[in-house]
Design an enzyme around this catalytic site. Structure first.
Site, PDB file in Angstrom:
ATOM      1  N   SER A   2      -8.225  43.384 -24.826  1.00 50.67           N
ATOM      2  CA  SER A   2      -9.307  44.365 -24.619  1.00 50.67           C
ATOM      3  C   SER A   2      -8.943  45.699 -25.261  1.00 50.67           C
ATOM      4  O   SER A   2      -9.815  46.436 -25.720  1.00 50.67           O
ATOM      5  CB  SER A   2      -9.582  44.557 -23.127  1.00 50.67           C
ATOM      6  OG  SER A   2     -10.160  43.396 -22.572  1.00 50.67           O
ATOM      7  N   GLU A  16     -13.687  39.238 -24.116  1.00 52.71           N
ATOM      8  CA  GLU A  16     -13.175  40.083 -25.196  1.00 52.71           C
ATOM      9  C   GLU A  16     -13.999  39.952 -26.474  1.00 52.71           C
ATOM     10  O   GLU A  16     -14.367  40.960 -27.087  1.00 52.71           O
ATOM     11  CB  GLU A  16     -11.709  39.725 -25.478  1.00 52.71           C
ATOM     12  CG  GLU A  16     -10.788  40.056 -24.316  1.00 52.71           C
ATOM     13  CD  GLU A  16      -9.617  39.095 -24.194  1.00 52.71           C
ATOM     14  OE1 GLU A  16      -8.835  39.266 -23.246  1.00 52.71           O
ATOM     15  OE2 GLU A  16      -9.488  38.164 -25.026  1.00 52.71           O
ATOM     16  N   GLY A  29     -12.295  43.196 -18.257  1.00 55.47           N
ATOM     17  CA  GLY A  29     -13.110  42.090 -17.762  1.00 55.47           C
ATOM     18  C   GLY A  29     -13.167  42.056 -16.250  1.00 55.47           C
ATOM     19  O   GLY A  29     -14.239  41.981 -15.653  1.00 55.47           O
ATOM     20  N   SER A  30     -12.013  42.144 -15.613  1.00 51.16           N
ATOM     21  CA  SER A  30     -11.955  42.092 -14.146  1.00 51.16           C
ATOM     22  C   SER A  30     -12.386  43.394 -13.500  1.00 51.16           C
ATOM     23  O   SER A  30     -12.830  43.418 -12.352  1.00 51.16           O
ATOM     24  CB  SER A  30     -10.530  41.757 -13.688  1.00 51.16           C
ATOM     25  OG  SER A  30      -9.649  42.840 -13.974  1.00 51.16           O
TER      26      SER A  30
END
Length: 196
Positions: A48, A163, A88-89
């Site tokens: 990322s 990503e 993402g999380s």
């Protein structure tokens, strides 16, 4: 080779489906934050982080003052600035911590995450949802449950879907910013590196 082809198809499908859930008002707010900021900082961990760096490079090509958090030439962030945090999380400690510090200093927080209700999503001024099977879901070892849920983890390991979809979304956003700023590809070429 079948797994590779299936993986490519799964990634492409994730990218195509982004068109169905991306919100135009959020995207416009996102662009306004970027163009109104004195400086745009970007941050992400791991892959990322590479997506963030690629976006920062394109912002620089557009003539927007952009910095990558952690680089030696990055100045202090201030209230006239914004930071784009990619996770993402939405729970990556270093990313959430940088966003919190930025917020305390009065900067605006932009985020890309698969979990808008995450710690990062909650403190963001503008958060763009990008679907992807992130590491948070990778811990589900129940193969049958994954198949029933349609979560084919082996095809997009770790955060791959998030990503790559983020990278393509941000590259698409550059086209919108070019249009908004009245820039052409020739304008971008003038700022492209020549010392390589």
């Amino acid at each position: 080779m079948e797994l590779m082809k299936s993986s490519i198809e799964a990634i492409i499908e994730n990218v195509k489906e982004a068109e169905t859930y991306l919100d135009n008002d959020e995207i416009n707010s996102f662009m306004n934050e970027i163009t109104d900021a004195e400086n745009v900082f970007v941050i992400g961990a791991g892959r990322s982080g590479l997506v963030a760096k690629a976006f920062a490079m394109r912002l620089m090509h557009l003539g927007i003052s952009a910095y990558v958090v952690g680089e030696t030439i990055s100045p202090a962030i201030n209230e006239e600035d914004c930071i784009l945090a990619i996770s993402g999380s939405g729970e990556t400690n270093t990313i959430v911590s940088a966003a919190k510090t930025s917020k305390k200093r009065g900067a605006r927080i932009l985020s890309l995450t698969s979990y808008p209700e995450s710690s990062l999503g909650k403190i963001s001024d503008v958060s763009i949802y990008v679907r992807g099977r992130t590491k948070a879901k990778a811990d589900d070892k129940n193969y049958l449950k994954r198949q029933i849920d349609g979560n084919y983890t082996s095809l997009t390991p770790l955060g791959t879907a998030f990503e790559l979809t983020s990278l393509i979304f941000l590259d698409g956003l550059i086209c919108e910013l070019m249009n908004k700023l009245g820039k052409t590809e020739n304008d971008l070429k003038k700022r492209h590196a020549v010392l390589e």
